[in-house]
Design an enzyme around this catalytic site. Structure first.
Site, PDB file in Angstrom:
ATOM      1  N   TRP A 102     -25.107 -13.988  -4.293  1.00  0.00           N
ATOM      2  CA  TRP A 102     -25.307 -13.720  -2.860  1.00  0.00           C
ATOM      3  C   TRP A 102     -26.751 -13.979  -2.460  1.00  0.00           C
ATOM      4  O   TRP A 102     -27.017 -14.473  -1.369  1.00  0.00           O
ATOM      5  CB  TRP A 102     -24.872 -12.298  -2.499  1.00  0.00           C
ATOM      6  CG  TRP A 102     -23.391 -12.128  -2.674  1.00  0.00           C
ATOM      7  CD1 TRP A 102     -22.744 -11.328  -3.568  1.00  0.00           C
ATOM      8  CD2 TRP A 102     -22.345 -12.819  -1.951  1.00  0.00           C
ATOM      9  NE1 TRP A 102     -21.386 -11.475  -3.450  1.00  0.00           N
ATOM     10  CE2 TRP A 102     -21.111 -12.385  -2.478  1.00  0.00           C
ATOM     11  CE3 TRP A 102     -22.345 -13.772  -0.929  1.00  0.00           C
ATOM     12  CZ2 TRP A 102     -19.881 -12.857  -2.002  1.00  0.00           C
ATOM     13  CZ3 TRP A 102     -21.115 -14.249  -0.454  1.00  0.00           C
ATOM     14  CH2 TRP A 102     -19.905 -13.785  -0.991  1.00  0.00           C
ATOM     15  N   ASP A 171     -30.094  -7.089   1.800  1.00  0.00           N
ATOM     16  CA  ASP A 171     -28.648  -7.206   1.957  1.00  0.00           C
ATOM     17  C   ASP A 171     -28.062  -6.034   1.165  1.00  0.00           C
ATOM     18  O   ASP A 171     -28.093  -6.027  -0.066  1.00  0.00           O
ATOM     19  CB  ASP A 171     -28.190  -8.556   1.372  1.00  0.00           C
ATOM     20  CG  ASP A 171     -26.675  -8.696   1.324  1.00  0.00           C
ATOM     21  OD1 ASP A 171     -25.967  -7.759   1.750  1.00  0.00           O
ATOM     22  OD2 ASP A 171     -26.196  -9.755   0.861  1.00  0.00           O
ATOM     23  N   LYS A 195     -16.936  -2.835   2.458  1.00  0.00           N
ATOM     24  CA  LYS A 195     -16.952  -2.190   1.140  1.00  0.00           C
ATOM     25  C   LYS A 195     -17.124  -0.677   1.299  1.00  0.00           C
ATOM     26  O   LYS A 195     -16.226   0.086   0.983  1.00  0.00           O
ATOM     27  CB  LYS A 195     -18.039  -2.791   0.259  1.00  0.00           C
ATOM     28  CG  LYS A 195     -17.775  -4.295   0.009  1.00  0.00           C
ATOM     29  CD  LYS A 195     -19.025  -5.027  -0.354  1.00  0.00           C
ATOM     30  CE  LYS A 195     -18.964  -6.519  -0.198  1.00  0.00           C
ATOM     31  NZ  LYS A 195     -17.894  -7.235  -0.842  1.00  0.00           N
TER      32      LYS A 195
HETATM   33  C1  LIG Z   1     -23.927  -8.486  -1.588  1.00  0.00           C
HETATM   34  C2  LIG Z   1     -23.083  -9.331  -0.676  1.00  0.00           C
HETATM   35  N1  LIG Z   1     -23.687 -10.061   0.270  1.00  0.00           N
HETATM   36  C3  LIG Z   1     -22.970 -10.832   1.109  1.00  0.00           C
HETATM   37  C4  LIG Z   1     -21.607 -10.910   1.031  1.00  0.00           C
HETATM   38  C5  LIG Z   1     -20.857 -11.783   1.983  1.00  0.00           C
HETATM   39  O1  LIG Z   1     -20.311 -10.979   2.965  1.00  0.00           O
HETATM   40  P1  LIG Z   1     -19.396 -11.495   4.131  1.00  0.00           P
HETATM   41  O2  LIG Z   1     -18.105 -11.893   3.534  1.00  0.00           O
HETATM   42  O3  LIG Z   1     -19.313 -10.282   5.028  1.00  0.00           O
HETATM   43  O4  LIG Z   1     -20.091 -12.623   4.799  1.00  0.00           O
HETATM   44  C6  LIG Z   1     -20.938 -10.152   0.060  1.00  0.00           C
HETATM   45  C7  LIG Z   1     -19.470 -10.199  -0.041  1.00  0.00           C
HETATM   46  O5  LIG Z   1     -18.844  -9.730  -0.952  1.00  0.00           O
HETATM   47  C8  LIG Z   1     -21.703  -9.353  -0.814  1.00  0.00           C
HETATM   48  O6  LIG Z   1     -21.110  -8.618  -1.764  1.00  0.00           O
END
Ligand SMILES: Cc1ncc(COP(=O)(O)O)c(C=O)c1O
Length: 360
Positions: A102, A171, A195
């Protein structure tokens, strides 16, 4: 109804009490004769829901008054672009800690906007730990971290200490509200809700008002944080039902005694599963180094791919859902977010123990 144990990584388990409350209120919200989904986002009834969510979150996370709480869409993934578009200004460099996929994705978007620098990385060690040792660039626009690495199962245990003029951006999609954090040390926190906060559809952004002064006017309206801050996240139609569910989840967290109680419970849940891994004579292995282990996503492997398949098959026969590792890295992963009850973790720990014993 079939009894299942939901260990999905996201969208993930929601508290049963929240789903039940939503069910009761679904057709007739507060005697309005309407579902929340049918309310105008300009109505008093809806505004009360959103304001309630904001007040609850502020209190639960101890968010100081000089921070705005915004409700955006586009998931955490849109924040990967919005952050550099708003704060990576001319002559500055965006700094990123690479701790998993991520954060790689966040960096990829920042590169499209301006100059970037990798302040630390554990990529060479397969993201098995948190790269805490930072080397910042000159003129940093900000430092971006991913507080919990959903795929690799690692989590920052401390908050990076930075000079006051360097904004810290995180994030927190997969560990927001799972533990007490010093919000005042961060300039911006974002998290997709699916989550720990509720269903998908809403992304919560907690941002220091001071930082918003940097948002450039030329940005597309819906990508400018100022648009959301100035209009109470009501410039356009917000994801009303997701925000309603968020407000119910926040009430539930308060009912559990708040974030400190949730944190203690999360530690107990994680310990149950890590204990099985650690006492399995290397039958189960946890790729995350002990000092970096996540209390939200417990990743583990079995001795062979065949055994992994057998484990996952038998687990699903026993009602365990969502235990496959992310498609990128394989293995197994138990996501044990706030709403996953201790009893479900006990069942999983027992299942893992029995599976190993039967194999021996
Ligand atoms: C730490 C993290 N950042 C970003 C995301 C991406 O999120 P989204 O699907 O809401 O764009 C996730 C998705 O699992 C994640 O776990």
């Amino acid at each position: 109804m079939k009894q299942v144990f939901n260990f999905n990584a996201g969208p993930a388990a929601l508290p049963k009490e929240v789903l039940q409350k939503a069910q009761v209120e679904l057709l007739n919200y507060q005697e309005s004769g309407l579902s929340v989904m049918e309310l105008s986002h300009r109505s008093m009834l809806y505004e009360n829901i959103q304001n309630h969510a904001t007040e609850r979150l502020r209190k639960l996370m101890n968010i100081p008054a000089d921070y705005d709480i915004l409700y955006m869409q586009g998931g955490a993934s849109l924040q990967f672009s919005a952050v550099p578009m708003n704060f990576l200004t001319e002559g500055k460099t965006a700094n990123y800690c690479l701790s998993g996929s991520w954060s790689e994705k966040a960096l990829k978007e920042a590169k499209k906007i301006g100059r970037t620098h990798i302040a630390s990385s554990s990529k060479e060690e397969n993201y098995s730990h948190i790269p805490e040792h930072l080397e910042l660039s000159e003129n940093p626009a900000y430092l971006h971290i991913t507080s919990n690495n959903t795929i690799f199962g690692t989590q920052w245990k401390t908050t990076p200490e930075l000079d006051a003029e360097v904004p810290l951006i995180a994030d927190m999609s997969s560990d927001i509200l799972s533990r007490t954090i010093p919000v005042e040390k961060y300039s911006l926190i974002y998290a997709g809700a699916q989550k720990n906060l509720g269903p998908s559809g809403v992304t919560v952004v907690i941002v220091k008002k001071e930082l918003l002064k940097r948002c450039p006017d030329h940005l597309p309206t819906m990508l400018n944080y100022q648009t959301f801050a100035k209009n109470g996240s009501l410039y356009n139609t917000p994801p009303t039902f997701s925000i309603y569910m968020l407000s119910l989840v926040l009430d539930w967290v308060a009912d559990q005694g708040g974030v400190a109680q949730i944190e203690a419970m999360n530690a107990e849940k994680a310990e149950l599963i890590y204990h099985v891994i650690d006492s399995s004579d290397s039958f189960y292995k946890g790729p995350a180094q002990p000092g970096s282990r996540s209390n939200m996503n417990v990743t583990f492997t079995l001795p062979t791919d065949e055994l992994t398949k057998k484990f996952l098959y038998e687990a699903s026969e026993h009602g365990f859902i969502g235990l496959s590792g992310h498609r990128m890295i394989g293995g197994c992963r138990a996501s044990i977010y706030n709403a996953v009850p201790l009893a479900h973790c006990e069942r999983l720990a027992q299942f893992m123990t029995d599976f190993r014993t039967n194999f021996m």
